[in-house]
Design a protein around this motif. Sequence first.
Motif, short mmCIF file in Angstrom:
data_model
loop_
_atom_site.label_atom_id
_atom_site.label_comp_id
_atom_site.label_asym_id
_atom_site.label_seq_id
_atom_site.Cartn_x
_atom_site.Cartn_y
_atom_site.Cartn_z
N ARG A 162 -49.59 1.48 12.02
CA ARG A 162 -49.40 0.26 12.82
C ARG A 162 -50.26 0.24 14.08
N ARG A 163 -51.05 1.33 14.32
CA ARG A 163 -51.92 1.45 15.48
C ARG A 163 -51.13 1.32 16.80
N LEU A 164 -49.93 1.88 16.81
CA LEU A 164 -49.11 1.83 18.03
C LEU A 164 -49.77 2.55 19.21
N PRO A 165 -50.38 3.74 19.00
CA PRO A 165 -51.01 4.40 20.16
C PRO A 165 -52.05 3.53 20.85
N GLN A 166 -52.94 2.90 20.06
CA GLN A 166 -53.98 2.06 20.65
C GLN A 166 -53.37 0.85 21.34
N ALA A 167 -52.33 0.28 20.73
CA ALA A 167 -51.69 -0.90 21.32
C ALA A 167 -51.04 -0.57 22.65
N GLN A 168 -50.63 0.68 22.85
CA GLN A 168 -49.98 1.09 24.09
C GLN A 168 -50.94 1.80 25.04
N GLY A 169 -52.25 1.67 24.79
CA GLY A 169 -53.24 2.14 25.73
C GLY A 169 -53.61 3.60 25.65
N HIS A 170 -53.38 4.25 24.49
CA HIS A 170 -53.71 5.67 24.36
C HIS A 170 -54.96 5.85 23.51
N ARG A 171 -55.70 6.94 23.79
CA ARG A 171 -56.94 7.19 23.08
C ARG A 171 -56.70 7.57 21.63
N ASN A 172 -55.65 8.34 21.38
CA ASN A 172 -55.43 8.85 20.03
C ASN A 172 -53.94 9.12 19.82
N ILE A 173 -53.58 9.50 18.60
CA ILE A 173 -52.18 9.70 18.26
C ILE A 173 -51.60 10.91 19.00
N ALA A 174 -52.42 11.96 19.21
CA ALA A 174 -51.91 13.15 19.90
C ALA A 174 -51.55 12.83 21.35
N GLY A 175 -52.42 12.06 22.02
CA GLY A 175 -52.11 11.67 23.39
C GLY A 175 -50.87 10.80 23.49
N TRP A 176 -50.71 9.92 22.50
CA TRP A 176 -49.51 9.06 22.47
C TRP A 176 -48.25 9.90 22.28
N LEU A 177 -48.31 10.90 21.40
CA LEU A 177 -47.16 11.77 21.17
C LEU A 177 -46.82 12.57 22.42
N ARG A 178 -47.84 13.04 23.14
CA ARG A 178 -47.58 13.77 24.38
C ARG A 178 -46.83 12.91 25.39
N ALA A 179 -47.22 11.64 25.49
CA ALA A 179 -46.57 10.76 26.45
C ALA A 179 -45.19 10.31 25.97
N THR A 180 -45.07 10.02 24.68
CA THR A 180 -43.82 9.46 24.15
C THR A 180 -42.72 10.51 24.04
N LEU A 181 -43.09 11.71 23.57
CA LEU A 181 -42.11 12.77 23.35
C LEU A 181 -42.17 13.87 24.40
N LEU A 182 -43.08 13.71 25.41
CA LEU A 182 -43.27 14.72 26.45
C LEU A 182 -43.58 16.09 25.84
N LEU A 183 -44.51 16.07 24.87
CA LEU A 183 -44.90 17.30 24.18
C LEU A 183 -46.08 17.96 24.89
N ASP A 184 -46.18 19.28 24.75
CA ASP A 184 -47.38 19.99 25.16
C ASP A 184 -48.49 19.68 24.16
N PRO A 185 -49.76 19.91 24.54
CA PRO A 185 -50.88 19.55 23.64
C PRO A 185 -50.79 20.18 22.26
N GLN A 186 -50.47 21.49 22.17
CA GLN A 186 -50.47 22.16 20.88
C GLN A 186 -49.41 21.60 19.92
N PRO A 187 -48.13 21.44 20.35
CA PRO A 187 -47.16 20.83 19.43
C PRO A 187 -47.53 19.41 19.01
N ALA A 188 -48.18 18.67 19.91
CA ALA A 188 -48.61 17.31 19.55
C ALA A 188 -49.66 17.35 18.44
N ARG A 189 -50.61 18.30 18.57
CA ARG A 189 -51.64 18.43 17.52
C ARG A 189 -51.01 18.88 16.20
#
Length: 425
Positions: free
Chosen positions: A56-83
């Motif tokens: 659904r391209r939710l990360p781009q719609a919410q202003g994030h560069r990629n899915i990993a960055g969106w997961l970090r912001a949405t779930l407050l994940l560290d970079p490695q778990p997001a990847r």
Amino acid sequence: MLVQARQLGEDAAKLASAPLWPLTDDEIVDALRAAHRLEQAAAALQARLVQQATARRLPQAQGHRNIAGWLRATLLLDPQPARQLCESASAMARPTVQQAVLDGRLDLRQAVAVAATCDAIPTDLAGLDEIGPGDIDDIVARAESTQIDMAGRLPAYQLRRVGERILAFVAPEIAERADERALAQQEARAHAHRGLTLSLPVDGLVRLSGLLGTEDAATVQAAIQPLCSPAPGDDRTPAQRRADALTEVCRLALRTGELPADGGEPPQLAVTVAYQPLTRALGAAGTDTGQRLSAETVRRIACDARVLPVVLGTAGQVLDVGRTRRLATGSLRRALAVRDRGCAFPDCDRPPRWTDAHHITPWTAGGTTDLSNLVLLCRHHHRRIHDPQSGWHIRTGSDGHPDFIPPPHLDQQRHPRRNLHHLRR
């Protein structure tokens, strides 16, 4: 589905707090296996939700560069778990792998290994005499099925090792010639996926992790090997000697003077340190990448360093004068790094070396190149500020630090925001 997921979460929380002492030894082992199965089922649900968000391209719609960055912001994940969650979602895109995970035949790490094996099978096998155009899909399916069966005995890292020679199991008649092609493709993929990551400091340690192709790894090993030999009385472990050797190679490179300029200056380690003029004492310091150093370490660094004083006001602003030049270089660039600590956009974590100096009032509109009219922005947020559709604006606050005014759809009152990631001393 949402109601069921929340209920399962509440039930799992109650189960996690239940007393364990009444269980027998065998029940402890069985319960551990059941808990692992529960964890994998929940992780599979997460991976499928990430798949759907990606579609659904939710990360781009919410202003994030990629899915990993969106997961970090949405779930407050560290970079490695997001990847890792991104990798799991990609593996779950294979229907057979997804079903094996849901059935409990694979855990998600194994699923990622199986998917990687299937993706690594050369796509040009049809050029071999024994293989017809329609046989490639059959070979991939057999490889997938074979590895799923092996998962009952092998953990993920061993599945990856077996996957490197999977054709010897599923298509032995072409394995040797296909391996030659596979190695060439493997080297190309390794080059594309190479990377180096330095984690955020934890207890004074920064985790260095990365991926190198075999040729690049051999080059690094050749460079550090002469510095890894233990000296008499050396009580360092082999790992400690390798870490020291890599650091020393970088120090040698900095001393050569042959590295490209960085931010208008020769590459250097920049340290900002608090100084008490009344007591002539050094306080804790911070590097321009955000790490903190003790005063003792600063004294040691200062023995062989160029000292550049930067005077701070009581509110933490840099006391400086205007500049008439177009580009923010030299001491002005350093002052920006001291003030902003990195990308100043609200809660971005990019360090100063990854940023551009942005004119708040454009140079073409009469804006000056001085501290009060400049702010550090990473490339992503620099583009966002210049996009008139974003609605973001920047102004200089009363204390000399930049304020970011959000668009009305984020905050109708448009209260100014600042970066909370780069804390002020």
